[in-house]
Design an enzyme around this catalytic site. Structure first.
Site, PDB file in Angstrom:
ATOM      1  N   ASP A  16     -28.504  48.998  44.585  1.00 34.07           N
ATOM      2  CA  ASP A  16     -27.627  50.041  43.704  1.00 34.07           C
ATOM      3  C   ASP A  16     -26.437  50.755  44.543  1.00 34.07           C
ATOM      4  O   ASP A  16     -25.932  51.722  44.482  1.00 34.07           O
ATOM      5  CB  ASP A  16     -28.397  51.000  43.109  1.00 34.07           C
ATOM      6  CG  ASP A  16     -29.453  50.409  42.380  1.00 34.07           C
ATOM      7  OD1 ASP A  16     -29.263  49.437  41.659  1.00 34.07           O
ATOM      8  OD2 ASP A  16     -30.830  50.968  42.322  1.00 34.07           O
ATOM      9  N   GLU A  17     -25.875  49.981  45.722  1.00 32.98           N
ATOM     10  CA  GLU A  17     -25.348  50.674  46.494  1.00 32.98           C
ATOM     11  C   GLU A  17     -23.658  50.600  45.959  1.00 32.98           C
ATOM     12  O   GLU A  17     -22.700  50.989  46.384  1.00 32.98           O
ATOM     13  CB  GLU A  17     -25.063  50.023  47.975  1.00 32.98           C
ATOM     14  CG  GLU A  17     -26.220  50.459  48.730  1.00 32.98           C
ATOM     15  CD  GLU A  17     -27.417  48.961  48.337  1.00 32.98           C
ATOM     16  OE1 GLU A  17     -27.218  48.158  47.554  1.00 32.98           O
ATOM     17  OE2 GLU A  17     -28.272  49.021  49.313  1.00 32.98           O
TER      18      GLU A  17
ATOM     19  N   LYS B 151     -22.328  47.190  45.007  1.00 34.53           N
ATOM     20  CA  LYS B 151     -21.958  45.940  45.608  1.00 34.53           C
ATOM     21  C   LYS B 151     -21.151  45.297  44.717  1.00 34.53           C
ATOM     22  O   LYS B 151     -20.171  44.546  44.771  1.00 34.53           O
ATOM     23  CB  LYS B 151     -23.023  45.045  46.152  1.00 34.53           C
ATOM     24  CG  LYS B 151     -23.793  45.561  47.189  1.00 34.53           C
ATOM     25  CD  LYS B 151     -25.087  44.845  47.522  1.00 34.53           C
ATOM     26  CE  LYS B 151     -26.182  44.703  46.500  1.00 34.53           C
ATOM     27  NZ  LYS B 151     -26.806  45.919  46.268  1.00 34.53           N
TER      28      LYS B 151
ATOM     29  N   ASN C 157     -33.650  40.806  38.115  1.00 36.55           N
ATOM     30  CA  ASN C 157     -34.184  42.199  38.656  1.00 36.55           C
ATOM     31  C   ASN C 157     -32.796  43.150  39.156  1.00 36.55           C
ATOM     32  O   ASN C 157     -32.598  44.191  38.900  1.00 36.55           O
ATOM     33  CB  ASN C 157     -35.053  42.265  39.739  1.00 36.55           C
ATOM     34  CG  ASN C 157     -34.842  41.420  40.858  1.00 36.55           C
ATOM     35  OD1 ASN C 157     -33.906  40.797  40.828  1.00 36.55           O
ATOM     36  ND2 ASN C 157     -35.501  41.672  42.035  1.00 36.55           N
TER      37      ASN C 157
ATOM     38  N   GLY D  57     -28.813  44.277  39.010  1.00 34.99           N
ATOM     39  CA  GLY D  57     -27.845  44.905  38.249  1.00 34.99           C
ATOM     40  C   GLY D  57     -26.492  45.011  38.852  1.00 34.99           C
ATOM     41  O   GLY D  57     -26.487  46.103  39.547  1.00 34.99           O
ATOM     42  N   HIS D  58     -25.814  44.268  38.714  1.00 27.28           N
ATOM     43  CA  HIS D  58     -24.390  44.557  39.414  1.00 27.28           C
ATOM     44  C   HIS D  58     -23.150  44.895  38.300  1.00 27.28           C
ATOM     45  O   HIS D  58     -22.944  44.262  37.448  1.00 27.28           O
ATOM     46  CB  HIS D  58     -24.019  43.296  40.082  1.00 27.28           C
ATOM     47  CG  HIS D  58     -24.729  43.118  41.248  1.00 27.28           C
ATOM     48  ND1 HIS D  58     -25.002  41.793  41.796  1.00 27.28           N
ATOM     49  CD2 HIS D  58     -25.634  43.742  41.751  1.00 27.28           C
ATOM     50  CE1 HIS D  58     -25.898  41.743  42.846  1.00 27.28           C
ATOM     51  NE2 HIS D  58     -26.451  43.057  42.712  1.00 27.28           N
TER      52      HIS D  58
ATOM     53  N   ARG E  95     -46.513  27.136  46.151  1.00 29.23           N
ATOM     54  CA  ARG E  95     -46.235  25.465  45.968  1.00 29.23           C
ATOM     55  C   ARG E  95     -46.624  25.246  44.508  1.00 29.23           C
ATOM     56  O   ARG E  95     -47.046  23.966  44.341  1.00 29.23           O
ATOM     57  CB  ARG E  95     -46.698  24.668  46.920  1.00 29.23           C
ATOM     58  CG  ARG E  95     -45.910  25.028  48.198  1.00 29.23           C
ATOM     59  CD  ARG E  95     -46.883  24.544  49.650  1.00 29.23           C
ATOM     60  NE  ARG E  95     -47.953  25.680  49.646  1.00 29.23           N
ATOM     61  CZ  ARG E  95     -48.596  25.541  50.481  1.00 29.23           C
ATOM     62  NH1 ARG E  95     -48.462  24.488  51.373  1.00 29.23           N
ATOM     63  NH2 ARG E  95     -49.654  26.243  50.821  1.00 29.23           N
TER      64      ARG E  95
ATOM     65  N   GLN F  27     -29.837  43.386  45.676  1.00 29.21           N
ATOM     66  CA  GLN F  27     -30.905  44.698  45.892  1.00 29.21           C
ATOM     67  C   GLN F  27     -30.098  45.009  47.280  1.00 29.21           C
ATOM     68  O   GLN F  27     -29.035  44.984  47.399  1.00 29.21           O
ATOM     69  CB  GLN F  27     -32.172  44.134  46.105  1.00 29.21           C
ATOM     70  CG  GLN F  27     -33.006  43.838  44.917  1.00 29.21           C
ATOM     71  CD  GLN F  27     -32.764  42.534  44.126  1.00 29.21           C
ATOM     72  OE1 GLN F  27     -32.624  41.687  44.957  1.00 29.21           O
ATOM     73  NE2 GLN F  27     -32.637  42.416  43.024  1.00 29.21           N
TER      74      GLN F  27
ATOM     75  N   ARG G 171     -33.683  53.168  34.188  1.00 29.03           N
ATOM     76  CA  ARG G 171     -34.648  54.199  34.905  1.00 29.03           C
ATOM     77  C   ARG G 171     -33.736  55.402  35.775  1.00 29.03           C
ATOM     78  O   ARG G 171     -32.788  54.767  36.293  1.00 29.03           O
ATOM     79  CB  ARG G 171     -35.714  53.681  35.811  1.00 29.03           C
ATOM     80  CG  ARG G 171     -36.774  52.979  35.001  1.00 29.03           C
ATOM     81  CD  ARG G 171     -37.813  52.299  36.030  1.00 29.03           C
ATOM     82  NE  ARG G 171     -37.334  51.184  36.665  1.00 29.03           N
ATOM     83  CZ  ARG G 171     -37.779  50.677  37.834  1.00 29.03           C
ATOM     84  NH1 ARG G 171     -39.160  51.063  38.223  1.00 29.03           N
ATOM     85  NH2 ARG G 171     -37.252  49.797  38.319  1.00 29.03           N
TER      86      ARG G 171
ATOM     87  N   ARG H  19     -32.804  56.969  38.824  1.00 33.51           N
ATOM     88  CA  ARG H  19     -33.047  56.731  40.052  1.00 33.51           C
ATOM     89  C   ARG H  19     -33.289  57.974  40.889  1.00 33.51           C
ATOM     90  O   ARG H  19     -32.948  59.129  40.434  1.00 33.51           O
ATOM     91  CB  ARG H  19     -31.567  56.250  40.696  1.00 33.51           C
ATOM     92  CG  ARG H  19     -31.120  54.855  39.911  1.00 33.51           C
ATOM     93  CD  ARG H  19     -29.877  54.158  40.864  1.00 33.51           C
ATOM     94  NE  ARG H  19     -29.605  53.056  40.267  1.00 33.51           N
ATOM     95  CZ  ARG H  19     -28.283  52.639  39.585  1.00 33.51           C
ATOM     96  NH1 ARG H  19     -27.325  53.331  39.945  1.00 33.51           N
ATOM     97  NH2 ARG H  19     -28.044  51.421  39.347  1.00 33.51           N
TER      98      ARG H  19
ATOM     99  N   LYS I 250     -19.046  55.641  46.482  1.00 34.55           N
ATOM    100  CA  LYS I 250     -19.552  56.840  45.649  1.00 34.55           C
ATOM    101  C   LYS I 250     -19.179  58.076  46.482  1.00 34.55           C
ATOM    102  O   LYS I 250     -20.166  59.128  46.150  1.00 34.55           O
ATOM    103  CB  LYS I 250     -20.697  56.655  45.167  1.00 34.55           C
ATOM    104  CG  LYS I 250     -20.977  55.654  44.007  1.00 34.55           C
ATOM    105  CD  LYS I 250     -22.267  55.399  43.359  1.00 34.55           C
ATOM    106  CE  LYS I 250     -22.086  55.719  41.955  1.00 34.55           C
ATOM    107  NZ  LYS I 250     -23.481  55.633  40.990  1.00 34.55           N
TER     108      LYS I 250
ATOM    109  N   VAL J 269     -14.210  55.392  46.019  1.00 35.01           N
ATOM    110  CA  VAL J 269     -13.888  56.841  45.533  1.00 35.01           C
ATOM    111  C   VAL J 269     -14.117  56.729  43.831  1.00 35.01           C
ATOM    112  O   VAL J 269     -13.587  58.028  43.218  1.00 35.01           O
ATOM    113  CB  VAL J 269     -12.671  57.533  45.910  1.00 35.01           C
ATOM    114  CG1 VAL J 269     -12.800  57.679  47.412  1.00 35.01           C
ATOM    115  CG2 VAL J 269     -11.496  56.595  45.861  1.00 35.01           C
TER     116      VAL J 269
HETATM  117  P1  IMP Z   1     -39.097  43.697  41.419  1.00 37.33           P
HETATM  118  O1  IMP Z   1     -37.900  43.169  42.345  1.00 37.33           O
HETATM  119  O2  IMP Z   1     -38.740  43.810  40.150  1.00 37.33           O
HETATM  120  O3  IMP Z   1     -40.364  42.931  41.960  1.00 37.33           O
HETATM  121  O4  IMP Z   1     -39.203  45.175  42.110  1.00 37.33           O
HETATM  122  C1  IMP Z   1     -39.605  45.700  43.221  1.00 37.33           C
HETATM  123  C2  IMP Z   1     -38.890  47.150  43.789  1.00 37.33           C
HETATM  124  O5  IMP Z   1     -37.654  46.511  43.838  1.00 37.33           O
HETATM  125  C3  IMP Z   1     -38.820  48.121  42.720  1.00 37.33           C
HETATM  126  O6  IMP Z   1     -39.033  49.384  43.366  1.00 37.33           O
HETATM  127  C4  IMP Z   1     -37.701  48.002  41.867  1.00 37.33           C
HETATM  128  O7  IMP Z   1     -37.044  48.930  41.578  1.00 37.33           O
HETATM  129  C5  IMP Z   1     -36.822  47.461  43.131  1.00 37.33           C
HETATM  130  N1  IMP Z   1     -35.341  46.385  42.731  1.00 37.33           N
HETATM  131  C6  IMP Z   1     -35.503  45.210  42.314  1.00 37.33           C
HETATM  132  N2  IMP Z   1     -34.070  45.209  42.145  1.00 37.33           N
HETATM  133  C7  IMP Z   1     -33.461  46.099  42.344  1.00 37.33           C
HETATM  134  C8  IMP Z   1     -32.053  46.367  42.241  1.00 37.33           C
HETATM  135  O8  IMP Z   1     -31.462  45.503  41.819  1.00 37.33           O
HETATM  136  N3  IMP Z   1     -31.749  47.724  42.379  1.00 37.33           N
HETATM  137  C9  IMP Z   1     -32.636  48.507  43.064  1.00 37.33           C
HETATM  138  N4  IMP Z   1     -33.928  48.453  42.968  1.00 37.33           N
HETATM  139  C10 IMP Z   1     -34.345  47.357  42.778  1.00 37.33           C
END
Ligand code: IMP
Length: 438
Positions: A17-18, A20, A42, A44-45, A147, A228, A307, A309, A335, A416
């Site tokens: 969540d930086e 990117k 997982n 989210g960009h 596998r 991530q 959720r 943060r 940011k 910014v």
């Molecule tokens: P998973 O990748 O869904 O298995 O989650 C494992 C951990 O990585 C959890 O703490 C998630 O909140 C975190 N996580 C996974 N994807 C992201 C992302 O894109 N941004 C921030 N945290 C993430």
């Protein structure tokens, strides 16, 4: 080799969540191909252009720029339903880009039993839960390593898929019943749905390693987009509170079949403060009013799950660690404007335990170390209109210099605001001075 390479890798150097998405969107203008190499839905960009906001989970953020070839590498785990929903979303937004996308035939497929297993494993873990995104990521990578996974090449081969699905589902249903008391999943509906997904995606599936090697040979410039953040790396992150892939630059080679020796530069993205979602150590977390200020002002809610943060001060020990193992050449600070309203800003320059400095980044955080803070003056002025370093207040430049010094890494860009142009590109990076961060 590194200096002359024309390809770039962008990674997060915190817990994801930086920002990117925006950086990749901006940088993609100078590249021909944009590649995702790990993670799955997982991620989210977010990319904001005018009134429109796109959130990508699987498609590389470079898709918003016209004429870019967007590639999903073998290291990504693909939920075909999520990918198709994203393609349809793009179309609704007026971006007809499906034909610009290529998907690795070796990428593993997320199936419904992965999502169910993710949920029941989390639920049954009690206080040991990870706080996953429940997208089936961990169970899918587990099958890959065991596998027994199903790959895109298997999905688009009807007979092969039917056979593999039947065998896998039988085992998963036994696990679901015996360990978690869950109802079995039905074979036929999964076969039907996934066969339809396969039809839609088949034309996009190919050998990505060959594609990238061929692109390189014809002179294309390739941008690799990490998902991530480095501290969620399964090998080097804050294990076990990590995701299941190699999130730093180090994941690029195995996740694409393209040699990392060909990459010219690695850019590490960090916010001007810290956030993380889910469980796990967070030494600089703020549980009081300032944490709430950062969450509110920075809109710190998960792009995938919504959720809230967890928020805290910038943790230089963590960022330095990610820069070192991830071979980062320069930083992008995002940011920065979120800090505009604060009269004082703290930065953790290291950790201590029982009054003694913790030298190395720890393999676990029990007992939890304490942050060693430096306090810097805030600037209490808006920075979102600044486009050059000289537009920034003196205290802001000092803050950036403090980060460069403390990380021993130059800063090449500063963001910014959410918009594409809310960016300070530094022709002359802010270089670290002799070690002075501590
Ligand atoms: P998973 O990748 O869904 O298995 O989650 C494992 C951990 O990585 C959890 O703490 C998630 O909140 C975190 N996580 C996974 N994807 C992201 C992302 O894109 N941004 C921030 N945290 C993430």
């Amino acid at each position: 080799m590194r200096e002359s390479g024309r390809h770039l890798c962008v990674v997060g150097v915190q817990w994801g969540d930086e920002g990117k998405g925006k950086i990749v969107d901006v940088l993609a203008a100078d590249f021909d191909v944009v590649v995702r190499y790990q993670g799955g839905a997982n991620a989210g960009h977010t990319v904001k252009i005018g009134a429109k906001q796109y959130v990508f989970h699987l498609i590389p953020s470079g898709i918003v720029q016209d004429g870019k070839h967007c590639v999903i590498g073998n290291g990504v785990v693909i939920d075909p339903e999520a990918l198709i929903a994203e393609l349809d979303d793009l179309k609704r937004g007026g971006l007809h880009r499906e034909e610009s996308i290529s998907i690795s035939d070796r990428a593993h497929v997320v199936l419904p039993y992965h999502r169910v297993l993710d949920a029941v494993r989390e639920k049954s873990s009690g206080s040991g839960r990870i706080g996953t995104t429940l997208r089936g990521i961990g169970p899918c990578y587990t099958d890959k390593a065991s596998r027994c996974g199903i790959r895109m090449a298997d999905l688009i081969d009807r007979e092969r898929f039917a056979r593999l699905l039947r065998a896998n589902l039988e085992v998963k249903n036994r696990e679901l019943a015996a360990l978690y008391g869950e109802k079995p999943l039905e074979y036929e509906p999964i076969l039907r749905d996934y066969s339809a997904f396969a039809e839609r995606l088949r034309p996009r599936v190919r050998d990505i390693s060959k594609l990238l090697i061929d692109e390189e040979a014809r002179g294309a410039r390739i941008l690799f987009e990490g998902a991530q953040g480095s501290l969620l790396d399964v090998d080097l992150g804050t294990y076990p509170f990590v995701t299941s892939s190699n999130t730093s630059f180090l994941g690029l080679g195995a996740g694409t079949g393209f040699s990392p020796r060909k990459i010219g530069r690695v850019l590490g993205i960090t916010k001007a403060y810290s956030t993380r979602v889910g469980e796990g150590p967070f030494v600089t977390e703020l549980l009081e009013e300032t944490g709430e200020y950062l969450r509110r002002t920075g809109g710190e809610y998960g792009a995938t799950t919504g959720r809230p943060r967890r928020c805290g001060w910038l943790d230089l020990a963590a960022v330095r660690y990610a820069i070192a193992f991830g071979d980062v050449d320069a930083l992008v600070i995002t940011k920065l404007d979120v800090l505009d309203g604060l009269s004082e800003i703290r930065v953790s320059v290291g950790y201590q335990q029982g009054g003694k400095a913790v030298e190395a980044f720890p393999p676990h955080f029990q007992p939890p170390p304490e942050p060693v803070y430096r306090t810097l003056p805030g600037w209490k002025q808006p920075t979102s209109g600044c486009r050059k370093l000289s537009d920034l207040p003196m205290e802001t430049v000092d803050y950036l210099q403090f980060i460069a010094d403390g990380c021993g890494c130059p800063i090449a860009m500063v963001s910014v605001g959410q918009e594409r142009d809310a960016m300070i590109r530094l022709d002359r990076p802010i270089a670290p001075r002799e070690r002075s961060g501590k």
